[in-house]
Design an enzyme around this catalytic site. Sequence first.
Site, PDB file in Angstrom:
ATOM      1  CD  GLU A 205      24.161  75.190   5.570  1.00 49.41           C
ATOM      2  OE1 GLU A 205      23.308  76.053   5.329  1.00 49.41           O
ATOM      3  OE2 GLU A 205      23.942  73.964   5.447  1.00 49.41           O
ATOM      4  N   PRO A 206      29.637  73.908   8.233  1.00 48.21           N
ATOM      5  CG  PRO A 206      31.817  74.597   8.731  1.00 48.21           C
ATOM      6  CD  PRO A 206      30.595  74.987   7.947  1.00 48.21           C
ATOM      7  N   GLY A 207      29.373  71.766  11.075  1.00 45.10           N
ATOM      8  CA  GLY A 207      28.956  71.702  12.474  1.00 45.10           C
ATOM      9  C   GLY A 207      29.925  70.824  13.245  1.00 45.10           C
TER      10      GLY A 207
ATOM     11  NE  ARG B 242      27.274  60.884  15.958  1.00 45.90           N
ATOM     12  CZ  ARG B 242      28.244  60.170  15.436  1.00 45.90           C
ATOM     13  NH1 ARG B 242      29.159  59.627  16.213  1.00 45.90           N
ATOM     14  NH2 ARG B 242      28.309  59.983  14.143  1.00 45.90           N
TER      15      ARG B 242
ATOM     16  CB  SER C 274      26.565  64.174   8.516  1.00 43.09           C
ATOM     17  OG  SER C 274      27.141  64.910   9.551  1.00 43.09           O
TER      18      SER C 274
ATOM     19  CB  CYS D  92      16.307  49.309  30.759  1.00 42.91           C
ATOM     20  SG  CYS D  92      16.371  49.967  32.421  1.00 42.91           S
TER      21      CYS D  92
ATOM     22  CE1 TYR E 229      22.357  58.500  12.943  1.00 44.92           C
ATOM     23  CE2 TYR E 229      23.855  59.354  14.604  1.00 44.92           C
ATOM     24  CZ  TYR E 229      22.726  59.494  13.831  1.00 44.92           C
ATOM     25  OH  TYR E 229      21.968  60.627  13.934  1.00 44.92           O
TER      26      TYR E 229
HETATM   27  N1  LLP Z   1      23.804  71.671   6.870  1.00 43.74           N
HETATM   28  C1  LLP Z   1      22.727  70.884   6.775  1.00 43.74           C
HETATM   29  C2  LLP Z   1      21.649  71.250   5.867  1.00 43.74           C
HETATM   30  C3  LLP Z   1      22.634  69.723   7.562  1.00 43.74           C
HETATM   31  O1  LLP Z   1      21.568  68.949   7.469  1.00 43.74           O
HETATM   32  C4  LLP Z   1      23.694  69.394   8.437  1.00 43.74           C
HETATM   33  C5  LLP Z   1      23.630  68.193   9.256  1.00 43.74           C
HETATM   34  C6  LLP Z   1      24.796  70.251   8.511  1.00 43.74           C
HETATM   35  C7  LLP Z   1      24.823  71.382   7.706  1.00 43.74           C
HETATM   36  C8  LLP Z   1      25.948  70.011   9.426  1.00 43.74           C
HETATM   37  O2  LLP Z   1      26.587  68.808   9.169  1.00 43.74           O
HETATM   38  P1  LLP Z   1      27.967  68.464   9.889  1.00 43.74           P
HETATM   39  O3  LLP Z   1      28.996  69.428   9.377  1.00 43.74           O
HETATM   40  O4  LLP Z   1      27.769  68.607  11.351  1.00 43.74           O
HETATM   41  O5  LLP Z   1      28.227  67.055   9.498  1.00 43.74           O
HETATM   42  N2  LLP Z   1      23.072  63.183  13.983  1.00 43.74           N
HETATM   43  C9  LLP Z   1      24.101  62.772  13.043  1.00 43.74           C
HETATM   44  C10 LLP Z   1      24.462  63.876  12.100  1.00 43.74           C
HETATM   45  C11 LLP Z   1      23.284  64.417  11.377  1.00 43.74           C
HETATM   46  C12 LLP Z   1      23.627  65.620  10.551  1.00 43.74           C
HETATM   47  C13 LLP Z   1      22.397  66.305  10.117  1.00 43.74           C
HETATM   48  N3  LLP Z   1      22.627  67.427   9.288  1.00 43.74           N
HETATM   49  C14 LLP Z   1      25.301  62.270  13.796  1.00 43.74           C
HETATM   50  O6  LLP Z   1      25.267  62.234  15.008  1.00 43.74           O
HETATM   51  O7  LLP Z   1      26.283  61.866  13.214  1.00 43.74           O
END
Ligand code: LLP
Length: 457
Positions: free
Chosen positions: A309-311, A352, A228, A382, A356
């Site tokens: 699968e963009p998030g 975050r 990611s 705290c 990270y």
């Molecule tokens: N598909 C799968 C199987 C995933 O595990 C993830 C993210 C995505 C799609 C979507 O990824 P994106 O396009 O959003 O990068 N908590 C971390 C990010 C963890 C991502 C986990 N999996 C952060 O805050 O940066």
Amino acid sequence: MNLENLPAPEPDGSSDGPWPSSARRVGGEIAIGGIGVSELAAEYGTPLYILDEDVLRARARAWKEAMDEAFARLRGADVYYAGKAFLCVAVAKAVAHEGLAVDACSEGELRTALAAGVPGSRIGMHGNNKSREEVELALRAEVGHFVVDSLAELEFVDSIARDEGAVASVMLRVTTGVHAGGHEYMSTAVEDQKFGLSIAGGAAWQAVEKTVNAPNLRLVGLHSHIGSQILAVAGFRAAAEAVLRLRAEAVRELGIEIPEVDFGGGYGVRYTVLDSIPPSPAEFASILAEAAAANVEETGVPAPRVSIEPGRSIVGPAGMTLYTVGTIKTVEAEDGPRRYVSVDGGMSDNPRPILYGADYTAALASRAPSEGVRTRIVGKHCESGDIVVRSVSLPADLAAGDILAVPATGAYGRSMASNYNHVPRPGVVAVRDGRARWIVRRETVADILALDAGYGK
Ligand code: LLP
């Protein structure tokens, strides 16, 4: 270069971030979706997540159009919105309306997508440790596919499907050995981590054979997610090539069909001016389509239907967080004075930075900025690591009550928020055409106390 003494860039309508593209300074203050932050803060309180619905939709549409265009001459494409980045009914509805499917990885995400009216067939069910209840629910909702993460889970899903009298469509999540991702915890295709079936180690091949021989499973595809917050195309190209090679080999050697391939998410966004500008959806899509076309050429195996699968890249830059300034103090750091500005949120609404080491930027949003000084924005929790913005230049006359805006917080902020120190999680307000509405209500301390079972009689 570091971020010391750099002010946030002014919101300028760019869709490359960090600001939501609709953010502007109007009469000194920042407005988003046509509404000034002072009005939003007065009406809804702070800390507050703001999501611009038009920006969210435009970003979803950009991916859909880019993939449709790049794969028009192959077997077409689907875009799954990764709900983990941020999911609520309004967001699921908005992305579905733009033609996207939804990637869910828990009962909660699955039920949210279903509550939004997303048909099961438009949902992909993820998770490396799905519960029996989750598998049953997904089977009954007739989800489009399960993404299966291990040999053990393959047997698990097969046996539940048998009990349910169903056939589960399965994508196998394989690991390609490609190293990419913004942080060790976001690098998901190397060998020594929990996800997927190793291609190099043979588990992926075994899983293909096992799936085609399982009476209650149907192999629909291979899946790969390399990590990611990735800002370069090379890792995606390498992973795509590896997955397509495995698919072609399996199709030829086993005489089977593997109609689909999913290349996962991970497309990065810009949080500060030091992050490079991410490649566009069209650039990413064409890299993937080139890999697919080259594989057809090399192997003679017909192209798969491709999904991604963009998030973050859809919802991240559609959001920002508002905070109210509280106490201010200046301390003597090793290299000179550093001003600490405390705000009314922190690691509970954005973990975050502490998880990270993520960097953000911020601007004085409720009035026009003036000459700045080196500032660290910190939260109210705290822990000394409770940092909101490590370093940014903010006006020297900053005072309690001023509103700060932190851009690019739409992804993995609310979705990873906690109640640390019994701080209620902020709500999310959607803005559009000069109007605002809650899409996730603000939590109250009463909500937290409602779960407290007390001491007994
Ligand atoms: N598909 C799968 C199987 C995933 O595990 C993830 C993210 C995505 C799609 C979507 O990824 P994106 O396009 O959003 O990068 N908590 C971390 C990010 C963890 C991502 C986990 N999996 C952060 O805050 O940066």
